[in-house]
Design an enzyme around this catalytic site. Structure first.
Site, PDB file in Angstrom:
ATOM      1  N   ASP A  99      46.562  86.303  70.776  1.00  0.00           N
ATOM      2  CA  ASP A  99      47.662  85.368  71.037  1.00  0.00           C
ATOM      3  C   ASP A  99      47.382  84.597  72.335  1.00  0.00           C
ATOM      4  OD1 ASP A  99      50.506  84.345  71.083  1.00  0.00           O
ATOM      5  OD2 ASP A  99      50.677  85.829  69.500  1.00  0.00           O
TER       6      ASP A  99
ATOM      7  N   HIS B 198      54.265  83.089  74.338  1.00  0.00           N
ATOM      8  CA  HIS B 198      54.322  83.608  72.971  1.00  0.00           C
ATOM      9  C   HIS B 198      53.733  85.009  72.867  1.00  0.00           C
ATOM     10  CE1 HIS B 198      53.198  83.866  68.647  1.00  0.00           C
ATOM     11  NE2 HIS B 198      54.242  83.072  68.457  1.00  0.00           N
TER      12      HIS B 198
ATOM     13  N   SER C  74      56.400  84.872  63.551  1.00  0.00           N
ATOM     14  CA  SER C  74      55.639  85.391  64.700  1.00  0.00           C
ATOM     15  C   SER C  74      56.292  86.632  65.286  1.00  0.00           C
ATOM     16  CB  SER C  74      55.540  84.328  65.799  1.00  0.00           C
ATOM     17  OG  SER C  74      54.575  83.365  65.510  1.00  0.00           O
TER      18      SER C  74
END
Length: 878
Positions: A148, A203, A525
């Protein structure tokens, strides 16, 4: 001796076939490739040095970006004029892909404010709360790799017990990792790798927190507004940073990170990445299956394209052995509330107000009605004038449709008229984020709450409000159902994807300390790491590491089937897969069913008869009763439209199932095979291609036995007749493109146009509504009508090869389609055993040529033109 070995290996490779070049998918507006960058996979007998020698022998000037061992290939930058097809034609090369850039993972803004108090009650939906409390499982000893944006490992929620801050290294929670790119990398520049995988975007930290944060009893700031714990709060984390602070990442980098995570001993690799609608032949899907076959589990996001309709599951999770994860909305929330007529209702204050609402205890309600008696959206100033005598001091209720005006405009009108506050009845459901008007209390309420307020108002218009002084737990409207953003399946081969669902809507988790420490986000996600954490709990519970697809099967067998909001029928398998993951059931079950899904295909290939195997791993004999529960069917072509509806119509098109034995007795440690016979639905029109689905249930007779199920999917009708080209929108089309001014003019398909190919060139525009095994633009010599090759575009690649469907619109609401700018170049089949191998592009001599757009129909052999949708674009001369 070395030269002889290389020549022998290459000679053996030539006996296999020429390699396959996979054209970049031009069906998504966001797809970009790295110029001159290619991922190459070798034949099994070819070593790295053999492949490099072959490249040099064919005068390919290249630099190696990455070498892959499990994938068995390399990523290279080509400096010479050789393109993908030319490289694929070199002996020893098995597959070639252009390096595709993946956009930074995007999540959806939560229906709630990030600063609102929340409780991570998603564990109540999945049994993880009981697994933590009663089974004392925390994921200890299991390694989860997060590919990520990196992880803010200094966050106190990742700290070791007794420590106030997290760290990175062998003795830390985030014990493994690598930065493959550097802060400045955006996908178009050179990565600058290093040892520090710190997150500067957010994220990855949010994803990692869902897997393994522990924000309970923190002694260091920042503290969350509501304490929470991740799914596997003692799992060891690996941070594999594949994104910079903004931009994209190449799949060459992603492959390298996947292999590094596997080499570091990660038990699970989490890939909360977006992707296009495609086939399972993407490099990440190919490597994913190879890693799972070696014992690593792969959890990948299904995608956030729920508003785009069917055929939109992201490609990374399309492998046979990996998880493709859908999202379910969180079922509980911790909200501020008010009481009206004796009932309490949660609310979400506007951004402009930004704080809990406290209004006078004697405040009453005033619904704003249209002349027809329906609740108004509050956009018409005349309506406020009509109630001028009664609005002062009231709280106005309006319908939250945003078609005509925004919330700030409505708030301004109400405030000017003398109201003291405004409530929005959200449409269609949930709690909507409002901009609001400055210094005016405004809030959204759930749709059902609006109906209840209206009913209470009609019963007693003098009822007053009481506003809470602290937040409380509430069931969320729409909670426990598939998120509206979660992508629909199936894939381009009618395979059952997504596989399973997990909480992904309105999820509180960690965020970089520089960005506040915590955030409330939504997306597949968020669902994907929930599955990764659940996988870690299962491994710890069983004290053994089974293959990832074997554990996936257990989770699918024991998942909780869900319904859509307000529905009594089960949501389609094409939306939720096997259902919401139930970790407690998966750990406690003593039985299983294989396979973990059934693909019935279409009417012409209907799997009328198949078998399942039920295995009893328990200590005593068990009796299972077999049954069938259908799920919603999805009709995306009700008017014989060429492009699927953004929101499919739900129908009761149910298959029927019979069993060779509806009840089986299975001794401990034994298995039983049951034959299933399927009959496709009588309801539903085959010309509209409804996707039907359901579940085969095996219910144990014992009191504590856990029911098992297997999802199935099918399509009524001939899959080869599902429209490919969006003819309703005028595609395919031919334009005259002015290279000087950058303008284009639509041409008729009658042909006869002349281009100088210097200032004016033809452009073919295509838009695919479903997958095709080969999206082609064929070029014929006009006079003899001889096929001369496939269009080769320097911008879009070669117009031949598999392609997924196009997005309906992009984030700006613009229609998505592909442009094929032609300079007169073509490619031709290279011959040999591989029909997809192409020669290097060559430029046609001046003449008149006919352009034909042809898309191979699904489930066909590819015989031209019988197996194609064919569109003659006319002749052009240059």
């Amino acid at each position: 001796m070395r030269i002889s070995a290389i020549l022998s290996a290459l000679a053996a490779a030539t006996l296999v076939s020429a390699g396959q070049y996979h054209s970049p998918s031009s069906t998504l507006s966001s797809v970009k490739v790295s110029p001159g960058g290619y991922i190459i996979e070798y034949h099994d007998t070819i070593a790295h040095m053999d492949a490099y020698s072959a490249l040099r022998f064919h005068q390919v000037d290249y630099n190696v970006r990455h070498e892959y061992s499990v994938f068995h290939g390399s990523a290279i930058s080509v400096n010479s004029a050789h393109d993908g097809p030319a490289i694929a034609a070199i002996p020893g090369i098995k597959n070639v892909w252009p390096i595709t850039l993946h956009a930074m993972p995007k999540v959806l803004a939560s229906k709630l404010n990030m600063t609102d108090p929340q409780v991570v009650s998603d564990h109540r939906m999945t049994g993880v709360d009981i697994v933590h409390i009663k089974l004392k499982l925390t994921g200890r000893g299991v390694k989860v790799g997060v590919l990520d944006t990196g992880i803010d490992y200094k966050h106190p929620a990742f700290a070791n017990p007794g420590s106030r801050a997290g760290c990175f290294g062998p003795t830390c929670r985030v014990a493994y990792g690598w930065d493959f790119v550097g802060d400045a990398y955006n996908g178009t520049n050179a990565p600058v790798p290093g040892p520090n995988p710190m997150d500067c975007f957010g994220h990855g930290t949010h994803v990692a927190g869902i897997i393994g944060a522990n924000a309970l009893n923190l002694t260091a700031d920042p503290k969350p507004v509501q304490p929470f714990v991740g799914v596997a709060p003692e799992a060891t984390l690996g941070a594999y940073r594949i994104f910079g602070c903004e931009g994209s990442s190449g799949d060459d980098v992603i492959l390298a990170a996947m292999e590094r995570a596997a080499a570091d001993g990660m038990d699970i690799i989490n890939m909360s990445l977006g992707g296009g609608s495609s086939y399972r032949s993407s490099p990440t899907a190919v490597l994913g299956d190879k890693l799972v076959a070696r014992g690593v589990a792969l959890s990948a996001a299904a995608g956030n394209d729920g508003s785009q309709g069917v055929w939109m599951v992201s490609d990374t999770g399309l492998g046979d052995l990996s998880y493709s994860v859908a999202s379910i909305d969180n079922i509980y929330g911790f909200y501020n509330s008010f009481t009206y007529a004796g009932d309490a209702y949660p609310y979400l204050q506007s951004n402009a107000w930004g704080q809990p609402i406290f209004l006078p205890a004697n405040a009453t309600l005033l619904p704003l009605f249209e002349s027809n008696g329906k609740l108004s959206d509050g956009c018409d100033a005349a309506l406020y004038k009509a109630v001028a005598k009664s609005i002062k001091g009231k709280i106005v209720l309006v319908y939250g449709d945003v078609t005509r005006c925004r919330s700030d405009a409505r708030g301004t009108l109400a405030k000017k008229a003398g109201a003291i506050g405004m409530l929005f009845q959200t449409t269609p459901l949930g709690l909507a984020a409002l901009l609001g008007a400055p210094e005016f209390p405004m809030a959204s309420i759930e749709n059902k709450a609006g109906d209840s307020l209206l009913a209470a108002y009609k019963a007693n218009p003098r009822a007053t409000f009481t506003w809470s002084h602290q937040a409380s737990n509430f069931l969320v409207e729409g909670g426990g159902a598939p998120s509206d953003f979660t992508s629909h399946g199936l894939d381009g081969e009618l395979r059952s994807k997504p596989d399973i669902a997990a909480p992904g809507g309105n999820i509180l988790s960690t965020y970089p300390l520089a960005k506040g420490g915590y955030a409330l986000l939504s997306g597949t996600s968020m669902a994907t790491p929930y599955v990764s954490g659940s996988h870690a709990l299962y491994i710890q519970a069983k004290h053994t590491k089974r293959r990832g697809d074997e554990i996936r099967a257990v989770f699918k067998n024991t998942a909780t089937r869900t319904t859509n909001v307000g529905s009594k029928s089960l949501s389609s398998v094409a939306r939720q897969g096997a259902g919401l993951i139930n970790v407690l059931n998966a750990i406690l079950t003593t039985a299983s069913i294989s396979p973990d899904h059934i693909d019935l295909l279409d009417t012409n290939h209907l799997l009328k008869t198949t078998t399942i195997v039920i295995t009893n791993s328990g200590q005593t004999t068990e009796t299972f009763t077999l049954s069938h529960i259908p799920a919603d069917a999805l009709n995306s072509y009700p008017t014989h439209n060429s492009f699927p509806l953004p929101t499919p119509i739900i129908e009761a098109d149910y298959a029927t199932v019979s069993f060779s034995n509806p009840k089986v007795v299975i001794p401990a440690g034994q298995s039983a095979t049951i034959t299933l016979r399927f009959t496709e639905p009588k309801a539903g029109k085959s010309s509209q291609f409804p996707i039907y689905s359901g579940y085969i249930i095996a219910k144990p007779a014992s009191k504590d036995g856990i029911p098992l199920h297997v999802p199935y999917t099918g399509l009524k009708g001939d899959f080869s007749q599902v429209p490919i080209m969006d003819t309703d929108s005028g595609f395919p089309a031919i334009h005259n493109f002015d290279l000087v001014n950058g303008t284009s003019t639509l041409l008729s398909k009658n042909g006869g146009y002349t281009f100088d190919m210097t200032t004016h060139v033809p452009v073919i525009m295509t838009r695919l509504g479903s997958h095709t095994p080969s999206a082609e633009i064929r070029i014929f010599e006009s006079e003899s009508d001889t096929f001369v090759g496939f269009m080769a575009s320097k911008v879009s690649g070669n117009a031949v090869g598999p392609a997924g469907r196009s997005l309906n619109t992009d984030e700006k609401g613009t229609l998505v389609f592909s442009n094929w700018i032609w300079d007169g170049s073509i490619v031709t089949p290279a011959g040999g055993d591989n029909p997809t191998a192409m020669t290097q592009p060559k430029t046609l001599s001046s003449g008149t040529y006919r352009i034909v757009v042809a898309s191979q129909k699904k489930f066909t052999h590819g015989d031209y033109p019988a197996d194609y949708e064919v569109f003659d674009m006319g002749s052009v001369k240059f």
